[in-house]
Design an enzyme around this catalytic site. Structure first.
Site, PDB file in Angstrom:
ATOM      1  N   ARG A   1      59.851  35.439  47.591  1.00  9.80           N
ATOM      2  CA  ARG A   1      59.214  36.656  48.125  1.00  9.80           C
ATOM      3  C   ARG A   1      58.393  36.335  49.371  1.00  9.80           C
ATOM      4  NH1 ARG A   1      56.159  38.838  43.114  1.00  9.80           N
ATOM      5  NH2 ARG A   1      55.460  40.496  44.496  1.00  9.80           N
TER       6      ARG A   1
ATOM      7  N   LYS B   1      47.086  44.225  48.033  1.00  3.84           N
ATOM      8  CA  LYS B   1      47.392  45.568  48.545  1.00  3.84           C
ATOM      9  C   LYS B   1      47.290  46.625  47.441  1.00  3.84           C
ATOM     10  CE  LYS B   1      51.578  44.678  50.094  1.00  3.84           C
ATOM     11  NZ  LYS B   1      51.733  43.258  49.724  1.00  3.84           N
TER      12      LYS B   1
ATOM     13  N   ARG C   1      48.140  37.463  37.562  1.00  2.74           N
ATOM     14  CA  ARG C   1      48.158  38.910  37.772  1.00  2.74           C
ATOM     15  C   ARG C   1      48.635  39.677  36.537  1.00  2.74           C
ATOM     16  NH1 ARG C   1      50.463  41.507  43.167  1.00  2.74           N
ATOM     17  NH2 ARG C   1      52.548  40.873  42.565  1.00  2.74           N
TER      18      ARG C   1
ATOM     19  N   ARG D   1      54.488  41.001  35.661  1.00  5.02           N
ATOM     20  CA  ARG D   1      55.713  41.327  36.395  1.00  5.02           C
ATOM     21  C   ARG D   1      56.736  40.200  36.301  1.00  5.02           C
ATOM     22  NH1 ARG D   1      54.129  43.758  42.227  1.00  5.02           N
ATOM     23  NH2 ARG D   1      56.059  42.660  42.747  1.00  5.02           N
TER      24      ARG D   1
ATOM     25  N   ARG E   1      58.461  47.624  55.095  1.00  3.83           N
ATOM     26  CA  ARG E   1      58.556  46.167  54.967  1.00  3.83           C
ATOM     27  C   ARG E   1      59.539  45.571  55.970  1.00  3.83           C
ATOM     28  NH1 ARG E   1      56.894  45.925  49.163  1.00  3.83           N
ATOM     29  NH2 ARG E   1      56.501  43.781  48.577  1.00  3.83           N
TER      30      ARG E   1
END
Ligand code: AMP
Length: 212
Positions: free
Chosen positions: A170, A13, A127, A159, A88
């Protein structure tokens, strides 16, 4: 152009939002980026958000809706936005609809980016992020100079919540609280599905084509 990007963590996203924001010349709004900026600054919002983010849980709706309302009131949002990571929950979606209705407007497209869970775990472990909102990957989305953001030149970072155990939580949070939005927006006739396993630019182009 008012668009929402929906999809599990790691669907791409953030990357798509950055591309689409450039192509469509509307701001990329990421509630996750707003929370991370507040954590970095040590604001009360940051302190509150951190406890939820580190646990892989959602920041409470009233807090999240409040920050989106403030962001939307800014001048650069008047021609639209790319929402990345908001709404969300169903409550957030309903409140968002009301917020936009007050401005006599609404969302034009909800792009649902889907990817299988195995790929998500793999993607998140490679990432790399920049505070400007750009996202990179050590295998398939490298910056031109290692460890440095192409767009702003700042150093990239990993992160905290991309650790495997947090990622698993998550994904559970996504399944329980966010995935009902897929049906919610499908019923409203706003949702289109996009295959997030395709090369980044292909998916960007498919979303842009849908906007025409
Ligand atoms: P993201 O960068 O979108 O993956 O967001 C990182 C984390 O910030 C999420 O795992 C949540 O803890 C929190 N967060 C971001 N957006 C929202 C939202 N719309 N509602 C609640 N929590 C959020």
């Amino acid at each position: 152009m008012r668009m929402i990007l929906l999809g599990p963590p790691g669907a791409g996203k953030g990357t798509q939002a950055a591309n689409l924001s450039m192509a469509l010349k509307v701001p990329h709004i990421s509630t996750g980026d707003i929370f991370r900026a507040n954590i970095k600054e040590g604001t009360p919002l940051g302190v509150l958000a951190k406890s939820f983010i580190d646990a892989g849980k959602l920041v409470p709706d009233d807090v999240t809706i409040g920050i989106v309302e403030l962001r939307l009131a800014q001048e650069d949002c008047k021609n639209g936005f790319i929402m990345d990571g908001f709404p969300r929950t169903i409550v957030q979606a309903e409140m968002f609809e009301k917020m936009l209705a007050k401005q006599h407007t609404g969302v034009k497209l909800v792009a649902n980016i889907f990817v299988p869970d195995e790929l998500i775990i793999k993607r998140m472990s490679g990432r790399r992020m920049c505070t400007c909102g750009r996202t990179y990957h050590i295998e398939n989305n490298l910056p031109k100079v290692e460890g440095i953001c192409d767009a702003c030149g700042k150093p990239l970072y990993i992160r905290d919540d991309d650790r495997e155990e947090t990622v698993i939580q998550r994904l559970k949070t996504y399944d329980e609280q966010t995935s009902p939005l897929v049906e919610y927006y499908r019923r409203e006739g706003l949702l289109k599905d996009f295959d997030g396993t395709k090369p980044i630019q292909v998916t960007t182009q498919e979303i842009l084509d849908e906007m025409k």
